[in-house]
Design a protein around this motif. Structure first.
Motif, PDB file in Angstrom:
ATOM      1  N   ILE A   1      -5.723  -2.041  -6.743  1.00 13.84           N
ATOM      2  CA  ILE A   1      -6.047  -0.877  -5.906  1.00 13.84           C
ATOM      3  C   ILE A   1      -5.212   0.351  -6.279  1.00 13.84           C
ATOM      4  CG2 ILE A   1      -6.817  -2.324  -3.997  1.00 13.84           C
ATOM      5  CD1 ILE A   1      -4.182  -1.543  -2.536  1.00 13.84           C
TER       6      ILE A   1
ATOM      7  N   GLU B   1       0.886   4.248  -2.867  1.00 12.84           N
ATOM      8  CA  GLU B   1       0.567   5.619  -2.459  1.00 12.84           C
ATOM      9  C   GLU B   1       1.734   6.555  -2.770  1.00 12.84           C
ATOM     10  OE1 GLU B   1      -2.034   7.174   1.107  1.00 12.84           O
ATOM     11  OE2 GLU B   1      -0.041   6.612   1.836  1.00 12.84           O
TER      12      GLU B   1
ATOM     13  N   ALA C   1     -11.310  -1.472   0.471  1.00 14.20           N
ATOM     14  CA  ALA C   1     -11.999  -0.651  -0.537  1.00 14.20           C
ATOM     15  C   ALA C   1     -11.982  -1.350  -1.892  1.00 14.20           C
ATOM     16  CB  ALA C   1     -11.338   0.721  -0.637  1.00 14.20           C
TER      17      ALA C   1
ATOM     18  N   LEU D   1      -7.378   3.172  -7.027  1.00 18.21           N
ATOM     19  CA  LEU D   1      -7.910   3.970  -5.921  1.00 18.21           C
ATOM     20  C   LEU D   1      -6.973   5.120  -5.577  1.00 18.21           C
ATOM     21  CD1 LEU D   1      -9.134   1.100  -3.561  1.00 18.21           C
ATOM     22  CD2 LEU D   1     -10.486   2.408  -5.214  1.00 18.21           C
ATOM     23  N   PHE D   2      -5.662   4.827  -5.541  1.00 23.43           N
ATOM     24  CA  PHE D   2      -4.692   5.881  -5.238  1.00 23.43           C
ATOM     25  C   PHE D   2      -4.643   6.919  -6.362  1.00 23.43           C
ATOM     26  CE2 PHE D   2      -3.028   2.287  -2.674  1.00 23.43           C
ATOM     27  CZ  PHE D   2      -3.071   2.891  -1.422  1.00 23.43           C
TER      28      PHE D   2
ATOM     29  N   ALA E   1       0.829  -1.203   0.000  1.00 24.64           N
ATOM     30  CA  ALA E   1       0.000   0.000   0.000  1.00 24.64           C
ATOM     31  C   ALA E   1       0.868   1.260   0.000  1.00 24.64           C
ATOM     32  CB  ALA E   1      -0.938  -0.004   1.214  1.00 24.64           C
TER      33      ALA E   1
ATOM     34  N   GLN F   1      -7.209  -0.526   4.816  1.00 24.58           N
ATOM     35  CA  GLN F   1      -8.375   0.110   4.201  1.00 24.58           C
ATOM     36  C   GLN F   1      -8.364   0.104   2.670  1.00 24.58           C
ATOM     37  OE1 GLN F   1     -10.810   0.524   6.415  1.00 24.58           O
ATOM     38  NE2 GLN F   1      -9.173  -0.228   7.756  1.00 24.58           N
ATOM     39  N   PRO F   2      -7.256   0.392   1.991  1.00 21.63           N
ATOM     40  CA  PRO F   2      -7.309   0.339   0.522  1.00 21.63           C
ATOM     41  C   PRO F   2      -7.657  -1.053  -0.012  1.00 21.63           C
ATOM     42  CG  PRO F   2      -5.343   1.503   1.259  1.00 21.63           C
ATOM     43  CD  PRO F   2      -5.952   0.883   2.470  1.00 21.63           C
TER      44      PRO F   2
END
Length: 311
Positions: free
Chosen positions: A291, A191, A277, A294-295, A187, A273-274
């Motif tokens: 994911i 990010e 999600a 998402l970022f 993650a 959390q990611p």
């Protein structure tokens, strides 16, 4: 019992279990396998394995049974169900739980196994696709040392390093901690890429400089490579090699473990959390780097090349 006389069972032939079972077969053990899907069973049959219709039948044909399964519920059902391993196991057998599951489930299985004279070991594994195929995984074993010594030749068929980490449940615990660290790294890498690109840097610059600097790590390099060169959609008819559902499950296990022992988990909880999600977006069967979207969305930036974004 001599090594060449041991009869081995293997249940769960998914992305992790199948290559392990193939390596057991290649090592020359008499092998019986079982899976919900027929295709991987037939592939193992091509390596000389017999195919059973249930975990109970696997146990009836085996001295040592290994299981590689996707969840707490699956592990309980395979071990303890009416047609499960313990229903067919005999006194003196060994049951090895390779799955990443809660230590509490491991203890429940071990207790019921002991009542039948069966020794249960928790022995989750770690390693990537190449390690699975080459038989060079790390194996983290909790449980009785004598049972481990007996099972060692089987574990060494797919494990280059076999660690005896303590009593029952210890293997599951260290695997959860390991995967927590891996998930945080995944993650964080994604990010960081979004931040760097948003601030005007190229992915190539970020990869080159960070890989040679204090922020670099094998996980960072792996995530950059996968995010920028590989689709998160598995090829048609295939399952994900690093499925989002798996790492999300493992991160949630870490959060639950922390709560059960009253250990704060501020960073790990945030990093979970990611992945959750991603599940909410319906990406459970995609590769975990799905994911990245998402970022990108949160930062209003494009990190992946257009062909991987579906543009």
């Amino acid at each position: 019992m001599a090594e060449d006389e041991m009869k081995i069972g293997f249940i769960g032939l998914g992305g992790i279990g199948k290559p392990m079972a193939i390596n057991v077969a290649r090592a020359g053990f008499e092998l019986t396998v079982c899976d919900l899907r027929d295709e991987p069973c037939q592939e193992l049959a091509g390596h000389g394995a017999s195919v059973a219709a249930s975990p109970r039948e696997v146990a009836e044909a085996s001295d040592i049974v290994l299981a590689s399964l996707p969840s707490n519920a699956a592990s309980e059902e395979v071990a303890l169900g009416a047609d499960g391993v313990l229903a067919g196991a005999k006194s003196g057998d060994i049951y090895i739980e390779l799955s990443t599951i809660s230590p509490s489930i491991v203890h429940r299985i071990a207790e019921q196994a002991a009542a039948k004279g069966v020794t249960a070991l928790d022995a989750p594994v770690s390693g990537g696709i190449e390690q699975r195929q080459q038989g060079t995984l790390s194996v983290m074993v909790g449980g009785d040392g004598a049972a481990l010594n007996k099972a060692m030749p089987v574990l060494q068929a797919f494990g280059e390093k076999v660690f005896h980490v303590g009593g029952t449940g210890s293997g599951a615990t260290v695997k959860i901690v390991n995967n927590l660290l891996a998930g945080i790294g995944m993650a964080a890498a994604m990010e960081a890429l979004a931040l760097g690109v948003k601030a005007g840097l190229t992915v190539e610059t970020l990869k080159e400089v960070i890989s040679a600097s204090s922020g670099g790590s094998p996980m960072f390099r792996s995530m950059v490579e996968r995010v920028t060169t590989l689709s998160a959609d598995p090829p048609p008819g295939q399952t994900a090699n690093m499925g989002l559902h798996t790492i999300a499950k493992d991160m949630k296990l870490a959060v639950e473990l922390a709560q059960s022992v009253d250990a704060p988990l501020a960073v790990g909880t945030a990093a979970t959390q990611p992945f959750v999600a991603g599940l909410a977006n319906g990406w459970a069967e995609k590769e975990l780097w799905a994911i990245m979207e998402l970022f990108e969305s949160a930062a209003a930036v494009e990190v992946r090349p257009p062909e991987l974004r579906g543009d």
